[in-house]
Design an enzyme around this catalytic site. Structure first.
Site, PDB file in Angstrom:
ATOM      1  N   ILE A  19      -4.380 -65.426  93.275  1.00 21.03           N
ATOM      2  CA  ILE A  19      -4.800 -64.084  92.891  1.00 21.03           C
ATOM      3  C   ILE A  19      -5.421 -63.332  94.072  1.00 21.03           C
ATOM      4  CG2 ILE A  19      -6.521 -62.848  91.492  1.00 21.03           C
ATOM      5  CD1 ILE A  19      -5.818 -64.853  89.190  1.00 21.03           C
ATOM      6  N   TYR A 165     -18.265 -75.260  83.619  1.00 27.26           N
ATOM      7  CA  TYR A 165     -17.352 -74.216  84.094  1.00 27.26           C
ATOM      8  C   TYR A 165     -17.733 -72.867  83.497  1.00 27.26           C
ATOM      9  CZ  TYR A 165     -13.097 -71.447  84.747  1.00 27.26           C
ATOM     10  OH  TYR A 165     -12.212 -70.449  85.056  1.00 27.26           O
TER      11      TYR A 165
END
Length: 414
Positions: A19, A165
């Protein structure tokens, strides 16, 4: 003249691939200056690209590139790259905090070094890179910080399967919340998150081969990022979903972003089904026990759909399957016919049924019995179930992916 990034300097972390690189290339086509702040200088055995190969691509696209070795865990590397950027290009106009580490593991399965990595890269790295760039951003005409992080969705389901996370990604989003307010009128600070899984090397590692059909290309995020970064600095404090923004901007054809147009897409983490605006032709998000059609009746089936499913599986097992899979699956089911079930695709010609497997399981999958039946009848993709928190996986992720491939064989029979 439409707004553009020509002559702007973008400092992008983790821009050597995925990305980050896609956002860099989109701006490079305008003739932007790109600081590639990433840690891969030597070719990586498993991952494509280095800061130097990314620099070549950026220059070929029409931009100017400054490759800098930056591990965002090392503050001095961040600071030195920022100084080099200012010396080379005269300032910094845009910061994209894209560098990120991921481990989709439960609390007891996450090694301390992984916890440290996620907290260091995602939260602390984003915070310190923002801090180092801000004095320069404040001098720019239209400064932006863009964090690749999710909307702050506080539903417990997004925390329970990968708490560390989630904390680390929400930490990045909290930087947006705080800094947007702190630097209001001076620097725009926004978050961008994809609506679906995006196909990158990271996704291949998480999802295994074959996952890409259920993903979109990085272009959708690059287009959305470009759209945000060319808005005035008064556009700030937003948590943006790529597809939602692009629809507002008048984009109607999303097939161009699909790797396999028409194929169901995996919804990304942290997004509830009700924010759904696309017709992904996948499972209906009804009550967990709801069944799609007459095939299975969870309440009244005499043998019970789970037992029936295992009976069919047992009949389909063969040496070939065992040879190609080499794994033992344990299913911890809740609800009707709950308990421990197993599928042994490791020993002789395989076996399946109720109870503990004959040997230690390589992968343990926990889910409701209703979702299990849906999974084995092709109404719920394991990847989908996992991403939406309906399925928890412990152990060998790659085997869980193999199961998905096999299910397509079973589906015809069930």
């Amino acid at each position: 003249m439409a707004p553009h990034t020509a002559g702007c300097t973008l400092f992008i972390t983790g821009a050597s691939r995925g990305i980050g690189k896609a956002i860099a290339l989109k701006a490079a086509r305008d003739g932007a200056n790109i600081v590639i702040a990433a840690k891969t200088a030597e070719p990586h055995p498993k991952l494509p690209g280095t800061i130097y190969t990314a620099a070549e691509e950026i220059e070929a696209a029409g931009g100017r590139a400054l490759p800098c070795v930056v591990n965002v865990r090392q503050e001095e590397q961040i600071i030195s790259a920022v100084e080099k950027a200012v010396k080379t290009f005269g300032g910094i106009d845009i910061l994209v905090n894209n560098a990120s580490a991921i481990s989709l593991t439960g609390t007891l399965e996450t090694e301390t070094k992984k916890v440290n990595l996620m907290m260091d890269v995602n939260v602390r790295g984003t915070y310190l890179t923002s801090k180092a760039c801000l004095p320069h951003l404040r001098k720019s005409k239209n400064p932006h910080i863009l964090n690749l992080s999710p909307p702050l969705n506080m539903k417990p389901t997004w925390f329970k399967s990968h708490c560390a996370y989630t904390i680390s990604k929400y930490g990045m989003s909290m930087c947006v919340l705080g800094m947007a307010e702190e630097f209001k009128g001076e620097v725009a600070v926004n978050a961008l998150w994809p609506k679906t899984a995006i196909h990158t090397a990271a996704m291949d590692m998480l999802g295994g081969s074959g996952i890409e059909k259920q993903c979109r290309k990085t272009d959708i995020i690059a287009d959305a990022a470009y759209c945000i970064l060319t808005k005035p600095k008064s556009f700030t404090g937003n948590f943006i979903i790529d597809e939602v923004l692009l629809r507002e901007e008048g984009v109607t054809d999303f097939d161009v972003y699909a790797i396999a147009p028409g194929h169901p897409l995996i919804p990304d983490f942290f997004l509830d089904a009700e924010t759904d605006m696309t017709a992904t032709k996948s499972e209906s998000h009804g009550a967990p026990q709801a069944t799609d059609g007459p095939k299975v009746n969870t309440e009244s089936a005499s043998a019970g759909p789970v037992a029936e499913t295992f009976r069919v599986i047992q009949g389909e097992l063969n040496k070939e399957m065992v040879k190609s899979t080499q794994g033992i699956f344990q299913f911890e089911l809740s609800g009707d016919e709950g308990g421990t079930w197993y599928l042994d695709l490791k020993t002789s010609s395989g076996s399946a049924g109720f109870g503990k497997p004959p040997a230690v399981a390589d992968v343990v999958m926990s889910m409701s019995s209703g979702d299990f039946v849906k999974m084995f009848t092709g109404k719920l993709k394991p990847t989908m179930a996992f991403m939406s928190g309906k399925l928890r996986i412990k152990g060998n992720m790659a085997l869980a992916i193999k199961l998905e491939k096999m299910l397509t064989q079973f589906n015809a029979k069930l």
